[in-house]
Structure formats: structure tokens, C-alpha cells
Scaffold this motif. Structure first.
Motif, mmCIF file in Angstrom:
data_model
loop_
_atom_site.group_PDB
_atom_site.id
_atom_site.type_symbol
_atom_site.label_atom_id
_atom_site.label_comp_id
_atom_site.label_asym_id
_atom_site.label_seq_id
_atom_site.Cartn_x
_atom_site.Cartn_y
_atom_site.Cartn_z
ATOM 1 N N ASN A 155 0.882 -1.165 -0.026
ATOM 2 C CA ASN A 155 -0.006 0.074 0.246
ATOM 3 C C ASN A 155 0.844 1.128 0.077
ATOM 4 O O ASN A 155 0.389 2.430 -0.266
ATOM 5 C CB ASN A 155 -1.139 0.072 1.278
ATOM 6 C CG ASN A 155 -2.170 -0.796 1.241
ATOM 7 O OD1 ASN A 155 -2.483 -1.237 -0.092
ATOM 8 N ND2 ASN A 155 -2.623 -1.486 2.186
ATOM 9 N N THR A 177 0.873 3.534 -3.091
ATOM 10 C CA THR A 177 -0.228 4.341 -3.367
ATOM 11 C C THR A 177 0.336 5.947 -3.082
ATOM 12 O O THR A 177 -0.307 6.758 -3.366
ATOM 13 C CB THR A 177 -1.415 4.000 -2.555
ATOM 14 O OG1 THR A 177 -1.013 4.263 -1.168
ATOM 15 C CG2 THR A 177 -1.984 2.926 -2.922
ATOM 16 N N SER A 178 1.440 6.210 -2.365
ATOM 17 C CA SER A 178 1.944 7.287 -2.001
ATOM 18 C C SER A 178 2.864 7.819 -3.175
ATOM 19 O O SER A 178 3.296 8.915 -3.146
ATOM 20 C CB SER A 178 2.664 7.369 -0.661
ATOM 21 O OG SER A 178 1.656 6.959 0.445
#
Length: 341
Positions: free
Chosen positions: A7, A10-11
Motif C-alpha cells: 500500500n 499508493t503514495s
């Protein structure tokens, strides 16, 4: 379950933001990334054996500010060197694209710091070398050696990819440690003999990452192999500085994905033999010797030494805790304790 969640991706990629405008709102994508990395419950082991529960996220701001200061000093050095050549240089503090360079520099250093602290690395040598490669590239570019700074970025990518390959090829890793590793083609995922294609076939990386690596590695290889377009005098060139900027950010953006893949793959490998004693450094599985027993309060620790690489590990007898000593960028040794997974 992944040790470091994908995840984090996603940054990425980070947005361009002038360093002069950074604040908790402007550089939110960077802080969001770092907080995601460090948002883990942990335990600090005191000298008396007592334990204190912490969240690693609480320490993030100190690392962030420290690396931000280092990056600001780099920008000052670039500007000062340009002045010595009587070159006019844009104010890089106000340049959004160079603010993005700062974000990737800080993100990588914070990520590697966490990996070392939690001993998540497959190979500490490669992890440490990535920091040297990044610092070398920035140092060379600050003296306007753009071609050489880009050559180092290709080395950087190799230091990130090879541990993934070694993770699934123990014999190759042993040969590398003995300086017997046979160089393999790397950059083309279309090459069936290449490292990238091997990782793709085993579904450790996907086609998008394979192509991204192949394209970037091929572009950086032009510097290594002396393509005319990369030749330049050692004078300031804003155009070449911006080109380095782009390749620097793309390299770390890809490397973040690759190092997380490496960590998670290594953890999966270890879980297959969870009760097996393995040296953290050389992965020796034989003759992990107990040097001495250490008592701290009610806790008992075993000081173990690898018979192959002679590295020492401190393990809590009741619930294994390892102590890892590494050298930071200033040559100062830092000790880390972490729970055995």
C-alpha cells in the motif's frame, strides 16, 4: 502477509513541491509515506531487561528533519559551486522539481533506516551500499559531473535487484559472498537469461516493474558505455541537472518498490523454516556458537557468534531478541534490538 505493505506504493510518485514551500500540508505525500513505513508497534529493550511498548511512527519527525537539513545543505553546495564558475543558477530552493528530489532522498533514507533497525534486510551489505550510491551520485552532481552521477545510479539499481535474485538462488548468493558470482545480464526483461526475466517468470515482479526497470537501466547504461549525448565539460548546466533530477527520482521510485518486494519475499522464505537458526549477515545455517550468557535483570540473553562470518548476535533466551550493530553515514556504530519473527 507482507511485512511491509505494498500500500506504500499508493503514495508514489511524489509530487513536485518547492522546498521553500514545504510544510505539513504541502509535502503531505512524503510524510504520509514515511508514517506508513514506521506505523508499527514495537518494543524497546532496556538494559535491565524491561520492555517499553512504542510506535515507531513517533520517531519519524526527527529523521525527517535531519534528512531535510542534509538535503538543504546539498542544494547550498550546488549553488555555491556554480558561483565559483561564475554561472547563474536558478534558486533551487524555489524549484518544485528539486523539491521532488528532496522527497525521494528523504524517503529512501527513512525507509533504509527502518529496514536496518528492524533487520528486515536480506543482505545488509547491499542495503548499506544503496546509501553510498545515492550519496555518491549527489556528490558528483554537486560538482557538475553529471555523466558520472548517472553511472552511479545504475549501480544503485543493481544493488536493489541482486538481493531479490539471491533470495531465490542461495547458491548464487554464496558465490557472491566468495567473490565467485558470475555476472548475469540484467537490464532486459526480454532476455531469457537475465535476472529480470528470471524474477518475472517466478512472478516475484510483474511485467510493469520489469519493463520500468529495463527501460530505466538501458537509459542509464548509455552513460556507462559512453554515448555521446552524455559527454559534457564539468561546468554547470541546468538542462543536465534537470535530466539527472528526473532519473534520480525515477530510480528511487522504482527502488522503493523493489526493496519492499525483496523484504516480503525474504520473509516468506524464512517462514518456510521458522525454527531454523540462520545468521542475519551471511545466512549460514551451521554452527551458530554461543559465546556467553548475559543477564540483565530477570532477562537472560545469549551472545551468539556465526562461525562463518564471525558476526555477533544477541538473542533473548525466553523470547528471541536480536541486537544488530551497524555503522551510520558518519561511521558511528548504532545498536538495534528487534524481536525474532
Amino acid at each position: 502477509m507482507d511485512i511491509i505493505s505494498q500500500n506504500l506504493f499508493t503514495s508514489l510518485p511524489f509530487s513536485p513541491e518547492a522546498l521553500s514551500n514545504w510544510n505539513e500540508n504541502i509535502d503531505r505525500d512524503l510524510l504520509e509515506f514515511i508514517y506508513k513505513v514506521y506505523d508499527k508497534q514495537g518494543i524497546v529493550v532496556k538494559e535491565d531487561g524491561s520492555r517499553i511498548s512504542i510506535n515507531h511512527k513517533d520517531t519519524v519527525i526527527y529523521f525527517y528533519l535531519n534528512y531535510r537539513q542534509i538535503f538543504q545543505e546539498w542544494i547550498k553546495r550546488v549553488t555555491l559551486t556554480a558561483g565559483q564558475f561564475n554561472e547563474l543558477i536558478p534558486n533551487l530552493i524555489d524549484d518544485p522539481e528539486f523539491g521532488k528530489v528532496g522527497k525521494y532522498f528523504i524517503a529512501w533514507n527513512c525507509l533504509i533506516r527502518y529496514i536496518r533497525a528492524e533487520a528486515l534486510f536480506f543482505c545488509i551489505d547491499h542495503i548499506n551500499e544503496t546509501i553510498s550510491e545515492i550519496n555518491s551520485s549527489m556528490y558528483l552532481v554537486s560538482g557538475f559531473y553529471y555523466k558520472q552521477g548517472l553511472e552511479v545510479l545504475r549501480n544503485f539499481l543493481e544493488e536493489v535487484v541482486k538481493p531479490i535474485y539471491f533470495c531465490i538462488n542461495e547458491a548464487a548468493y554464496k558465490n557472491w559472498r566468495l567473490n565467485r558470482f558470475q555476472h548475469l545480464q540484467m537490464h532486459s526483461y526480454r532476455d531469457k537469461k537475465g535476472i529480470i526475466n528470471t524474477l518475472l517468470e517466478k512472478t516475484i515482479i510483474d511485467k510493469d516493474i520489469a519493463k520500468e526497470f529495463s527501460d530505466l537501466y538501458k537509459e542509464l547504461s548509455g552513460c556507462v558505455h559512453g554515448e555521446k549525448k552524455w559527454f559534457s565539460s564539468s561546468n554547470f548546466s541546468y538542462e543536465r541537472l534537470c535530466k539527472w533530477n528526473d532519473l534520480f527520482c525515477r530510480s528511487i521510485n522504482l527502488a522503493i518498490k523493489l526493496v519492499i518486494i525483496n523484504i516480503n519475499e525474504w520473509q516468506r522464505q524464512k517462514l518456510k523454516n521458522i525454527d531454523e537458526k540462520v545468521c542475519l549477515y551471511c545466512h549460514n545455517k551451521h554452527k551458530i556458537l554461543v559465546n556467553r550468557i548475559i543477564e540483565h535483570g530477570e532477562e537472560i540473553y545469549l551472545e551468539q557468534k556465526c562461525s562463518q562470518c564471525n558476526q555477533v548476535m544477541i538473542i533473548r533466551k525466553s523470547q528471541p531478541v536480536f541486537k544488530v550493530t551497524v555503522s551510520n553515514d558518519d561511521g558511528i556504530e548504532e545498536n538495534y534490538f528487534f524481536l525474532n519473527r
